[in-house]
Design a protein around this motif. Structure first.
Motif, PDB file in Angstrom:
ATOM      1  N   GLU A 225       0.880  -1.281   0.078  1.00  0.00           N
ATOM      2  CA  GLU A 225      -0.166  -0.114   0.021  1.00  0.00           C
ATOM      3  C   GLU A 225       0.868   1.259   0.182  1.00  0.00           C
ATOM      4  O   GLU A 225       1.997   1.250   0.585  1.00  0.00           O
ATOM      5  CB  GLU A 225      -0.850   0.092   1.354  1.00  0.00           C
ATOM      6  CG  GLU A 225      -0.379  -0.046   2.537  1.00  0.00           C
ATOM      7  CD  GLU A 225      -1.242  -0.142   3.579  1.00  0.00           C
ATOM      8  OE1 GLU A 225      -2.513   0.099   3.422  1.00  0.00           O
ATOM      9  OE2 GLU A 225      -0.718  -0.146   4.960  1.00  0.00           O
ATOM     10  N   LEU A 226       0.476   2.368  -0.607  1.00  0.00           N
ATOM     11  CA  LEU A 226       1.039   3.481  -0.658  1.00  0.00           C
ATOM     12  C   LEU A 226       0.875   4.293   0.616  1.00  0.00           C
ATOM     13  O   LEU A 226      -0.496   4.425   1.071  1.00  0.00           O
ATOM     14  CB  LEU A 226       0.434   4.287  -1.894  1.00  0.00           C
ATOM     15  CG  LEU A 226       1.017   5.925  -1.864  1.00  0.00           C
ATOM     16  CD1 LEU A 226       2.448   5.876  -2.244  1.00  0.00           C
ATOM     17  CD2 LEU A 226       0.043   6.618  -3.133  1.00  0.00           C
ATOM     18  N   VAL A 227       1.770   4.702   1.238  1.00  0.00           N
ATOM     19  CA  VAL A 227       1.839   5.193   2.669  1.00  0.00           C
ATOM     20  C   VAL A 227       1.913   6.700   2.558  1.00  0.00           C
ATOM     21  O   VAL A 227       1.070   7.572   3.075  1.00  0.00           O
ATOM     22  CB  VAL A 227       2.864   4.778   3.576  1.00  0.00           C
ATOM     23  CG1 VAL A 227       2.827   5.663   4.810  1.00  0.00           C
ATOM     24  CG2 VAL A 227       2.884   3.084   3.801  1.00  0.00           C
TER      25      VAL A 227
ATOM     26  N   TYR B  65      -0.960  11.327   1.955  1.00  0.00           N
ATOM     27  CA  TYR B  65      -1.075  10.513   3.139  1.00  0.00           C
ATOM     28  C   TYR B  65      -2.154   9.306   3.218  1.00  0.00           C
ATOM     29  O   TYR B  65      -3.140   9.631   3.082  1.00  0.00           O
ATOM     30  CB  TYR B  65      -0.770  11.058   4.503  1.00  0.00           C
ATOM     31  CG  TYR B  65       0.440  12.052   4.447  1.00  0.00           C
ATOM     32  CD1 TYR B  65       0.315  13.421   4.340  1.00  0.00           C
ATOM     33  CD2 TYR B  65       1.628  11.641   5.101  1.00  0.00           C
ATOM     34  CE1 TYR B  65       1.803  13.944   4.362  1.00  0.00           C
ATOM     35  CE2 TYR B  65       2.874  12.268   5.193  1.00  0.00           C
ATOM     36  CZ  TYR B  65       2.581  13.462   4.779  1.00  0.00           C
ATOM     37  OH  TYR B  65       3.884  14.365   4.962  1.00  0.00           O
ATOM     38  N   LEU B  66      -1.507   8.314   3.547  1.00  0.00           N
ATOM     39  CA  LEU B  66      -2.480   7.206   3.610  1.00  0.00           C
ATOM     40  C   LEU B  66      -3.290   7.608   4.929  1.00  0.00           C
ATOM     41  O   LEU B  66      -2.810   8.209   6.055  1.00  0.00           O
ATOM     42  CB  LEU B  66      -2.045   5.813   4.088  1.00  0.00           C
ATOM     43  CG  LEU B  66      -2.774   4.570   4.370  1.00  0.00           C
ATOM     44  CD1 LEU B  66      -3.577   4.190   3.010  1.00  0.00           C
ATOM     45  CD2 LEU B  66      -1.741   3.506   4.970  1.00  0.00           C
ATOM     46  N   ASP B  67      -4.759   7.406   5.061  1.00  0.00           N
ATOM     47  CA  ASP B  67      -5.358   7.823   6.150  1.00  0.00           C
ATOM     48  C   ASP B  67      -5.086   7.442   7.439  1.00  0.00           C
ATOM     49  O   ASP B  67      -4.797   8.256   8.405  1.00  0.00           O
ATOM     50  CB  ASP B  67      -6.976   7.498   6.009  1.00  0.00           C
ATOM     51  CG  ASP B  67      -7.958   8.398   5.034  1.00  0.00           C
ATOM     52  OD1 ASP B  67      -8.963   8.012   4.559  1.00  0.00           O
ATOM     53  OD2 ASP B  67      -7.162   9.561   4.604  1.00  0.00           O
ATOM     54  N   SER B  68      -4.541   6.145   7.516  1.00  0.00           N
ATOM     55  CA  SER B  68      -4.165   5.619   8.909  1.00  0.00           C
ATOM     56  C   SER B  68      -2.944   6.126   9.408  1.00  0.00           C
ATOM     57  O   SER B  68      -2.588   6.194  10.579  1.00  0.00           O
ATOM     58  CB  SER B  68      -4.060   4.069   8.918  1.00  0.00           C
ATOM     59  OG  SER B  68      -2.886   3.811   7.911  1.00  0.00           O
ATOM     60  N   VAL B  69      -2.217   7.137   8.651  1.00  0.00           N
ATOM     61  CA  VAL B  69      -0.870   7.451   9.063  1.00  0.00           C
ATOM     62  C   VAL B  69      -0.953   9.250   9.055  1.00  0.00           C
ATOM     63  O   VAL B  69       0.095   9.718   9.475  1.00  0.00           O
ATOM     64  CB  VAL B  69       0.413   7.210   8.225  1.00  0.00           C
ATOM     65  CG1 VAL B  69       0.472   5.599   7.813  1.00  0.00           C
ATOM     66  CG2 VAL B  69       0.334   7.819   6.930  1.00  0.00           C
ATOM     67  N   LYS B  70      -1.806   9.599   8.808  1.00  0.00           N
ATOM     68  CA  LYS B  70      -1.974  11.225   8.843  1.00  0.00           C
ATOM     69  C   LYS B  70      -1.935  11.778  10.185  1.00  0.00           C
ATOM     70  O   LYS B  70      -2.489  11.123  11.032  1.00  0.00           O
ATOM     71  CB  LYS B  70      -3.503  11.691   8.306  1.00  0.00           C
ATOM     72  CG  LYS B  70      -3.479  11.529   6.735  1.00  0.00           C
ATOM     73  CD  LYS B  70      -4.989  12.173   6.257  1.00  0.00           C
ATOM     74  CE  LYS B  70      -5.090  11.949   4.601  1.00  0.00           C
ATOM     75  NZ  LYS B  70      -6.427  12.220   4.263  1.00  0.00           N
ATOM     76  N   GLY B  71      -1.229  12.731  10.329  1.00  0.00           N
ATOM     77  CA  GLY B  71      -0.890  13.309  11.798  1.00  0.00           C
ATOM     78  C   GLY B  71       0.390  12.468  12.253  1.00  0.00           C
ATOM     79  O   GLY B  71       0.618  13.128  13.324  1.00  0.00           O
ATOM     80  N   ARG B  72       0.742  11.429  11.967  1.00  0.00           N
ATOM     81  CA  ARG B  72       1.740  10.490  12.624  1.00  0.00           C
ATOM     82  C   ARG B  72       3.134  10.817  11.571  1.00  0.00           C
ATOM     83  O   ARG B  72       4.106  10.518  12.283  1.00  0.00           O
ATOM     84  CB  ARG B  72       1.362   9.335  12.750  1.00  0.00           C
ATOM     85  CG  ARG B  72       0.218   9.168  13.927  1.00  0.00           C
ATOM     86  CD  ARG B  72      -0.161   7.827  14.369  1.00  0.00           C
ATOM     87  NE  ARG B  72      -0.747   6.869  13.224  1.00  0.00           N
ATOM     88  CZ  ARG B  72       0.362   5.910  12.964  1.00  0.00           C
ATOM     89  NH1 ARG B  72       1.308   5.492  13.500  1.00  0.00           N
ATOM     90  NH2 ARG B  72      -0.072   4.942  12.064  1.00  0.00           N
TER      91      ARG B  72
ATOM     92  N   TYR C 248       8.995  -1.467   4.216  1.00  0.00           N
ATOM     93  CA  TYR C 248       8.955  -0.398   3.458  1.00  0.00           C
ATOM     94  C   TYR C 248       9.585   0.166   2.605  1.00  0.00           C
ATOM     95  O   TYR C 248      11.036  -0.325   2.676  1.00  0.00           O
ATOM     96  CB  TYR C 248       9.137   0.910   4.739  1.00  0.00           C
ATOM     97  CG  TYR C 248       7.983   1.145   5.615  1.00  0.00           C
ATOM     98  CD1 TYR C 248       7.705   0.153   6.577  1.00  0.00           C
ATOM     99  CD2 TYR C 248       7.084   2.266   5.650  1.00  0.00           C
ATOM    100  CE1 TYR C 248       6.873   0.030   7.647  1.00  0.00           C
ATOM    101  CE2 TYR C 248       5.889   2.195   6.559  1.00  0.00           C
ATOM    102  CZ  TYR C 248       5.950   1.381   7.565  1.00  0.00           C
ATOM    103  OH  TYR C 248       4.758   1.631   8.451  1.00  0.00           O
ATOM    104  N   TYR C 249       9.149   0.585   1.454  1.00  0.00           N
ATOM    105  CA  TYR C 249       9.794   0.874   0.295  1.00  0.00           C
ATOM    106  C   TYR C 249       9.797   2.142  -0.266  1.00  0.00           C
ATOM    107  O   TYR C 249       8.600   2.628  -0.280  1.00  0.00           O
ATOM    108  CB  TYR C 249       9.292  -0.391  -0.930  1.00  0.00           C
ATOM    109  CG  TYR C 249       9.116  -1.779  -0.528  1.00  0.00           C
ATOM    110  CD1 TYR C 249       8.357  -2.202   0.081  1.00  0.00           C
ATOM    111  CD2 TYR C 249      10.233  -2.450  -1.095  1.00  0.00           C
ATOM    112  CE1 TYR C 249       8.162  -3.494   0.220  1.00  0.00           C
ATOM    113  CE2 TYR C 249      10.317  -3.872  -0.722  1.00  0.00           C
ATOM    114  CZ  TYR C 249       9.063  -4.513  -0.103  1.00  0.00           C
ATOM    115  OH  TYR C 249       9.118  -5.834  -0.109  1.00  0.00           O
ATOM    116  N   CYS C 250      10.768   2.803  -0.656  1.00  0.00           N
ATOM    117  CA  CYS C 250      10.943   3.984  -1.240  1.00  0.00           C
ATOM    118  C   CYS C 250      10.584   3.897  -2.706  1.00  0.00           C
ATOM    119  O   CYS C 250      10.997   2.895  -3.254  1.00  0.00           O
ATOM    120  CB  CYS C 250      11.998   4.819  -1.016  1.00  0.00           C
ATOM    121  SG  CYS C 250      13.504   4.447  -1.653  1.00  0.00           S
TER     122      CYS C 250
END
Length: 118
Positions: A44-46, A59-66, A93-95
Protein backbone atom coordinates in the motif's frame (compact mmCIF):
# COMPACT_ATOMS: atom_id res chain seq x y z
CA UNK A 1 19.02 3.71 -8.07
CA UNK A 2 17.15 3.96 -4.76
CA UNK A 3 18.80 3.04 -1.48
CA UNK A 4 16.61 2.96 1.60
CA UNK A 5 17.74 2.86 5.21
CA UNK A 6 16.52 3.49 8.71
CA UNK A 7 14.29 0.55 9.52
CA UNK A 8 14.45 -1.28 12.81
CA UNK A 9 12.65 -2.38 15.93
CA UNK A 10 10.81 0.15 18.04
CA UNK A 11 8.21 0.03 20.76
CA UNK A 12 4.71 1.27 20.18
CA UNK A 13 4.58 5.03 20.56
CA UNK A 14 8.15 5.44 19.41
CA UNK A 15 9.60 7.03 16.32
CA UNK A 16 11.73 6.04 13.36
CA UNK A 17 13.03 7.94 10.39
CA UNK A 18 13.44 6.24 7.04
CA UNK A 19 15.69 7.71 4.39
CA UNK A 20 16.09 6.98 0.71
CA UNK A 21 18.83 8.21 -1.58
CA UNK A 22 18.20 8.39 -5.30
CA UNK A 23 20.84 8.24 -7.96
CA UNK A 24 21.27 7.69 -11.64
CA UNK A 25 18.29 8.56 -13.80
CA UNK A 26 16.12 9.60 -10.90
CA UNK A 27 16.04 13.36 -10.68
CA UNK A 28 14.00 15.94 -8.85
CA UNK A 29 11.50 15.72 -11.69
CA UNK A 30 10.19 12.51 -10.16
CA UNK A 31 7.71 12.32 -7.37
CA UNK A 32 8.85 10.23 -4.42
CA UNK A 33 6.80 7.83 -2.39
CA UNK A 34 6.90 5.31 0.39
CA UNK A 35 4.97 2.07 0.21
CA UNK A 36 4.72 -0.70 2.75
CA UNK A 37 3.78 -4.33 2.76
CA UNK A 38 2.82 -6.47 5.73
CA UNK A 39 2.72 -10.27 5.64
CA UNK A 40 -0.40 -11.46 3.90
CA UNK A 41 -1.36 -7.99 2.75
CA UNK A 42 -1.00 -6.12 -0.48
CA UNK A 43 1.54 -3.37 -0.83
CA UNK A 44 0.00 0.00 0.00
CA UNK A 45 0.97 3.57 -0.66
CA UNK A 46 1.82 5.27 2.62
CA UNK A 47 2.96 8.72 1.61
CA UNK A 48 4.06 10.61 -1.47
CA UNK A 49 5.38 14.00 -2.49
CA UNK A 50 5.42 15.39 -6.00
CA UNK A 51 5.43 18.65 -7.89
CA UNK A 52 7.85 20.95 -9.67
CA UNK A 53 7.49 24.37 -8.07
CA UNK A 54 5.09 23.45 -5.30
CA UNK A 55 5.09 20.13 -3.48
CA UNK A 56 1.87 18.20 -3.22
CA UNK A 57 1.45 15.52 -0.61
CA UNK A 58 -0.50 12.35 -0.12
CA UNK A 59 -0.86 10.37 3.10
CA UNK A 60 -2.66 7.14 3.82
CA UNK A 61 -5.49 7.92 6.21
CA UNK A 62 -4.13 5.70 8.94
CA UNK A 63 -0.81 7.59 9.08
CA UNK A 64 -2.07 11.15 8.78
CA UNK A 65 -0.82 13.25 11.65
CA UNK A 66 1.84 10.68 12.55
CA UNK A 67 4.02 10.35 9.44
CA UNK A 68 5.70 13.12 7.49
CA UNK A 69 7.32 12.74 4.10
CA UNK A 70 9.94 15.23 3.03
CA UNK A 71 12.46 15.50 0.26
CA UNK A 72 15.70 17.32 -0.38
CA UNK A 73 16.04 17.92 -4.10
CA UNK A 74 19.62 19.15 -3.76
CA UNK A 75 20.66 15.87 -2.18
CA UNK A 76 18.13 13.77 -4.12
CA UNK A 77 16.83 12.16 -0.96
CA UNK A 78 13.43 11.51 0.53
CA UNK A 79 12.63 10.77 4.16
CA UNK A 80 9.71 9.44 6.10
CA UNK A 81 9.48 10.55 9.70
CA UNK A 82 7.26 8.13 11.57
CA UNK A 83 5.99 9.13 15.00
CA UNK A 84 3.62 7.49 17.45
CA UNK A 85 4.19 4.18 15.77
CA UNK A 86 1.67 1.40 16.20
CA UNK A 87 2.08 -2.37 15.89
CA UNK A 88 -0.03 -2.23 12.74
CA UNK A 89 2.67 -0.09 11.14
CA UNK A 90 4.91 -3.14 11.13
CA UNK A 91 5.87 -3.82 7.53
CA UNK A 92 8.60 -3.74 4.97
CA UNK A 93 8.80 -0.18 3.72
CA UNK A 94 9.84 0.64 0.17
CA UNK A 95 10.77 3.95 -1.34
CA UNK A 96 9.83 4.58 -4.93
CA UNK A 97 10.20 7.16 -7.67
CA UNK A 98 7.04 7.98 -9.55
CA UNK A 99 6.16 9.91 -12.66
CA UNK A 100 2.47 10.05 -13.33
CA UNK A 101 0.40 7.47 -11.52
CA UNK A 102 1.48 7.30 -7.88
CA UNK A 103 0.52 3.65 -7.68
CA UNK A 104 2.80 2.53 -10.51
CA UNK A 105 6.29 3.74 -9.71
CA UNK A 106 9.01 3.66 -12.30
CA UNK A 107 11.70 2.73 -9.77
CA UNK A 108 11.71 0.83 -6.50
CA UNK A 109 14.22 0.72 -3.72
CA UNK A 110 14.96 -2.33 -1.67
CA UNK A 111 12.74 -2.70 1.36
CA UNK A 112 13.61 -1.84 4.90
CA UNK A 113 11.87 -3.63 7.75
CA UNK A 114 10.05 -1.69 10.43
CA UNK A 115 8.88 -3.69 13.42
CA UNK A 116 6.74 -2.07 16.09
CA UNK A 117 6.35 -4.07 19.26
CA UNK A 118 3.36 -3.68 21.54
Amino acid sequence: QLQASGGGLVQAGGSLRLSCAASGRISSGYGMAWFRQSPGKERELVAAVWGIDIDTYYYLDSVKGRFTISRDNAKNTVSLQMNRLKPEDTAVYYCAAVRGNLYTPQYWGQGTLVTVSS
